[in-house]
Design a protein around this motif. Structure first.
Motif, PDB file in Angstrom:
ATOM      1  N   THR A  47       0.846  -1.178   0.000  1.00  0.00           N
ATOM      2  CA  THR A  47       0.000   0.000   0.000  1.00  0.00           C
ATOM      3  C   THR A  47       0.889   1.238   0.000  1.00  0.00           C
ATOM      4  OG1 THR A  47      -1.636  -1.183   1.329  1.00  0.00           O
ATOM      5  CG2 THR A  47      -1.862   1.198   1.211  1.00  0.00           C
ATOM      6  N   LEU A  48       0.621   2.142  -0.913  1.00  0.00           N
ATOM      7  CA  LEU A  48       1.324   3.415  -0.983  1.00  0.00           C
ATOM      8  C   LEU A  48       0.347   4.516  -0.612  1.00  0.00           C
ATOM      9  CD1 LEU A  48       2.999   2.930  -4.469  1.00  0.00           C
ATOM     10  CD2 LEU A  48       4.072   2.586  -2.249  1.00  0.00           C
ATOM     11  N   THR A  49       0.764   5.401   0.278  1.00  0.00           N
ATOM     12  CA  THR A  49      -0.107   6.491   0.693  1.00  0.00           C
ATOM     13  C   THR A  49       0.674   7.792   0.641  1.00  0.00           C
ATOM     14  OG1 THR A  49      -1.198   4.981   2.229  1.00  0.00           O
ATOM     15  CG2 THR A  49      -1.659   7.302   2.499  1.00  0.00           C
ATOM     16  N   LYS A  50       0.038   8.820   0.112  1.00  0.00           N
ATOM     17  CA  LYS A  50       0.633  10.159   0.077  1.00  0.00           C
ATOM     18  C   LYS A  50      -0.404  11.120   0.651  1.00  0.00           C
ATOM     19  CE  LYS A  50       2.108  13.694  -3.200  1.00  0.00           C
ATOM     20  NZ  LYS A  50       2.260  14.003  -4.621  1.00  0.00           N
ATOM     21  N   VAL A  51      -0.048  11.802   1.745  1.00  0.00           N
ATOM     22  CA  VAL A  51      -0.951  12.756   2.377  1.00  0.00           C
ATOM     23  C   VAL A  51      -0.266  14.119   2.368  1.00  0.00           C
ATOM     24  CG1 VAL A  51      -2.161  13.380   4.503  1.00  0.00           C
ATOM     25  CG2 VAL A  51      -1.974  10.981   3.852  1.00  0.00           C
ATOM     26  N   LYS A  52      -0.965  15.120   1.880  1.00  0.00           N
ATOM     27  CA  LYS A  52      -0.421  16.479   1.853  1.00  0.00           C
ATOM     28  C   LYS A  52      -0.361  17.032   3.272  1.00  0.00           C
ATOM     29  CE  LYS A  52      -0.185  17.671  -2.578  1.00  0.00           C
ATOM     30  NZ  LYS A  52       1.126  17.741  -3.149  1.00  0.00           N
ATOM     31  N   LYS A  53       0.767  17.666   3.610  1.00  0.00           N
ATOM     32  CA  LYS A  53       0.886  18.331   4.898  1.00  0.00           C
ATOM     33  C   LYS A  53       0.123  19.647   4.853  1.00  0.00           C
ATOM     34  CE  LYS A  53       4.953  18.443   6.867  1.00  0.00           C
ATOM     35  NZ  LYS A  53       6.401  18.589   7.032  1.00  0.00           N
ATOM     36  N   GLY A  54      -0.301  20.125   6.010  1.00  0.00           N
ATOM     37  CA  GLY A  54      -0.952  21.424   6.090  1.00  0.00           C
ATOM     38  C   GLY A  54      -2.376  21.432   5.571  1.00  0.00           C
ATOM     39  N   ARG A  55      -3.022  20.265   5.570  1.00  0.00           N
ATOM     40  CA  ARG A  55      -4.402  20.208   5.086  1.00  0.00           C
ATOM     41  C   ARG A  55      -5.337  20.812   6.115  1.00  0.00           C
ATOM     42  NH1 ARG A  55      -5.494  14.629   2.041  1.00  0.00           N
ATOM     43  NH2 ARG A  55      -7.319  15.798   1.461  1.00  0.00           N
ATOM     44  N   LYS A  56      -6.453  21.322   5.657  1.00  0.00           N
ATOM     45  CA  LYS A  56      -7.449  21.903   6.549  1.00  0.00           C
ATOM     46  C   LYS A  56      -8.165  20.795   7.308  1.00  0.00           C
ATOM     47  CE  LYS A  56      -8.151  25.893   3.656  1.00  0.00           C
ATOM     48  NZ  LYS A  56      -9.029  26.684   2.841  1.00  0.00           N
ATOM     49  N   LEU A  73      -8.990  16.837   6.412  1.00  0.00           N
ATOM     50  CA  LEU A  73      -8.508  15.729   7.227  1.00  0.00           C
ATOM     51  C   LEU A  73      -9.659  14.888   7.768  1.00  0.00           C
ATOM     52  CD1 LEU A  73      -5.583  17.339   9.247  1.00  0.00           C
ATOM     53  CD2 LEU A  73      -5.432  15.672   7.388  1.00  0.00           C
ATOM     54  N   THR A  74     -10.764  15.546   8.115  1.00  0.00           N
ATOM     55  CA  THR A  74     -11.940  14.818   8.610  1.00  0.00           C
ATOM     56  C   THR A  74     -12.473  13.885   7.535  1.00  0.00           C
ATOM     57  OG1 THR A  74     -12.518  16.624  10.106  1.00  0.00           O
ATOM     58  CG2 THR A  74     -14.278  15.079   9.541  1.00  0.00           C
ATOM     59  N   GLU A  75     -12.611  14.390   6.322  1.00  0.00           N
ATOM     60  CA  GLU A  75     -13.098  13.561   5.217  1.00  0.00           C
ATOM     61  C   GLU A  75     -12.150  12.391   4.945  1.00  0.00           C
ATOM     62  OE1 GLU A  75     -13.704  16.148   1.867  1.00  0.00           O
ATOM     63  OE2 GLU A  75     -15.202  17.345   2.938  1.00  0.00           O
ATOM     64  N   THR A  77      -7.340   1.548  11.357  1.00  0.00           N
ATOM     65  CA  THR A  77      -7.605   1.886  12.754  1.00  0.00           C
ATOM     66  C   THR A  77      -7.289   3.361  12.979  1.00  0.00           C
ATOM     67  OG1 THR A  77      -5.357   1.422  13.520  1.00  0.00           O
ATOM     68  CG2 THR A  77      -6.919  -0.440  13.481  1.00  0.00           C
ATOM     69  N   GLN A  78      -7.746   3.894  14.109  1.00  0.00           N
ATOM     70  CA  GLN A  78      -7.455   5.291  14.428  1.00  0.00           C
ATOM     71  C   GLN A  78      -5.950   5.516  14.538  1.00  0.00           C
ATOM     72  OE1 GLN A  78      -9.673   6.707  17.806  1.00  0.00           O
ATOM     73  NE2 GLN A  78     -11.645   6.145  16.912  1.00  0.00           N
ATOM     74  N   ALA A  79      -5.242   4.562  15.108  1.00  0.00           N
ATOM     75  CA  ALA A  79      -3.787   4.685  15.244  1.00  0.00           C
ATOM     76  C   ALA A  79      -3.114   4.706  13.872  1.00  0.00           C
ATOM     77  CB  ALA A  79      -3.237   3.549  16.097  1.00  0.00           C
ATOM     78  N   GLU A  80      -3.575   3.860  12.953  1.00  0.00           N
ATOM     79  CA  GLU A  80      -3.000   3.843  11.597  1.00  0.00           C
ATOM     80  C   GLU A  80      -3.273   5.164  10.882  1.00  0.00           C
ATOM     81  OE1 GLU A  80      -3.130  -0.834  10.292  1.00  0.00           O
ATOM     82  OE2 GLU A  80      -5.042   0.251  10.345  1.00  0.00           O
ATOM     83  N   ILE A  81      -4.496   5.668  11.014  1.00  0.00           N
ATOM     84  CA  ILE A  81      -4.844   6.943  10.378  1.00  0.00           C
ATOM     85  C   ILE A  81      -3.970   8.050  10.945  1.00  0.00           C
ATOM     86  CG2 ILE A  81      -6.665   8.668  10.076  1.00  0.00           C
ATOM     87  CD1 ILE A  81      -8.678   6.257  10.256  1.00  0.00           C
ATOM     88  N   ALA A  82      -3.798   8.063  12.261  1.00  0.00           N
ATOM     89  CA  ALA A  82      -2.965   9.082  12.910  1.00  0.00           C
ATOM     90  C   ALA A  82      -1.550   9.052  12.349  1.00  0.00           C
ATOM     91  CB  ALA A  82      -2.950   8.854  14.424  1.00  0.00           C
ATOM     92  N   TYR A 105      -6.629  12.909  18.354  1.00  0.00           N
ATOM     93  CA  TYR A 105      -7.056  13.890  17.358  1.00  0.00           C
ATOM     94  C   TYR A 105      -7.868  13.220  16.260  1.00  0.00           C
ATOM     95  CZ  TYR A 105      -6.934  17.669  13.958  1.00  0.00           C
ATOM     96  OH  TYR A 105      -7.295  18.657  13.060  1.00  0.00           O
ATOM     97  N   VAL A 106      -7.444  12.038  15.848  1.00  0.00           N
ATOM     98  CA  VAL A 106      -8.195  11.298  14.825  1.00  0.00           C
ATOM     99  C   VAL A 106      -9.576  10.934  15.369  1.00  0.00           C
ATOM    100  CG1 VAL A 106      -8.299   9.144  13.487  1.00  0.00           C
ATOM    101  CG2 VAL A 106      -6.165  10.435  13.632  1.00  0.00           C
ATOM    102  N   SER A 107      -9.640  10.549  16.630  1.00  0.00           N
ATOM    103  CA  SER A 107     -10.922  10.237  17.253  1.00  0.00           C
ATOM    104  C   SER A 107     -11.865  11.449  17.167  1.00  0.00           C
ATOM    105  CB  SER A 107     -10.711   9.837  18.711  1.00  0.00           C
ATOM    106  OG  SER A 107     -11.948   9.577  19.342  1.00  0.00           O
ATOM    107  N   LYS A 108     -11.333  12.642  17.440  1.00  0.00           N
ATOM    108  CA  LYS A 108     -12.132  13.866  17.336  1.00  0.00           C
ATOM    109  C   LYS A 108     -12.602  14.105  15.898  1.00  0.00           C
ATOM    110  CE  LYS A 108     -10.368  16.750  21.055  1.00  0.00           C
ATOM    111  NZ  LYS A 108      -9.683  18.007  21.379  1.00  0.00           N
ATOM    112  N   LEU A 109     -11.689  13.865  14.945  1.00  0.00           N
ATOM    113  CA  LEU A 109     -12.056  14.033  13.537  1.00  0.00           C
ATOM    114  C   LEU A 109     -13.195  13.118  13.154  1.00  0.00           C
ATOM    115  CD1 LEU A 109      -8.570  14.252  11.761  1.00  0.00           C
ATOM    116  CD2 LEU A 109     -10.130  16.137  12.209  1.00  0.00           C
TER     117      LEU A 109
END
Length: 114
Positions: free
Chosen positions: A67-76, A80-82, A93-98, A107-111
């Protein structure tokens, strides 16, 4: 490992990384490597992105996934919620998303609750 990734033409993962062998990725400066059981995760933060490569081996080598994942830094927060909700729906999992978005699990839990 001698696995070489072959990106699709429309791949979001940077071509210069996706064409490298995993051994080459391991030798890059700033690459964090985590091995847990049959899973290896490589993570590199650049100026604009958080790049993650995850390799899993299932049932004594009967199946493998990369699995390859690229996430832009500084997202609103809205973006990030979406993203967090989609990843959670896809089984992360929440830990993996974090880890993917460079945040904490609370923070992911809040999102996910928003």
């Amino acid at each position: 490992m001698s696995i070489k990734l072959v990106p699709k033409e429309d791949s979001l993962f940077p071509k210069e990384y996706s064409e490298m062998k995993i051994g080459d990725l391991l030798n890059l400066d700033g690459v964090d490597v985590v091995k847990k059981g049959d899973k290896i995760k490589l993570k590199r933060t650049t100026g604009q992105d958080i790049l993650t490569l995850e390799y899993n081996k299932f049932q004594e080598g009967e199946a493998e996934s990369v699995t390859l994942t690229k996430v832009k830094k500084g997202r609103k927060k809205k973006d990030l919620t979406e993203l967090a909700k989609k990843m959670y729906k896809d089984g992360k999992t929440q830990a993996e998303i974090a880890d993917y978005i460079d945040a904490t699990q609370p923070y992911v839990s809040k999102l996910l609750k928003s």
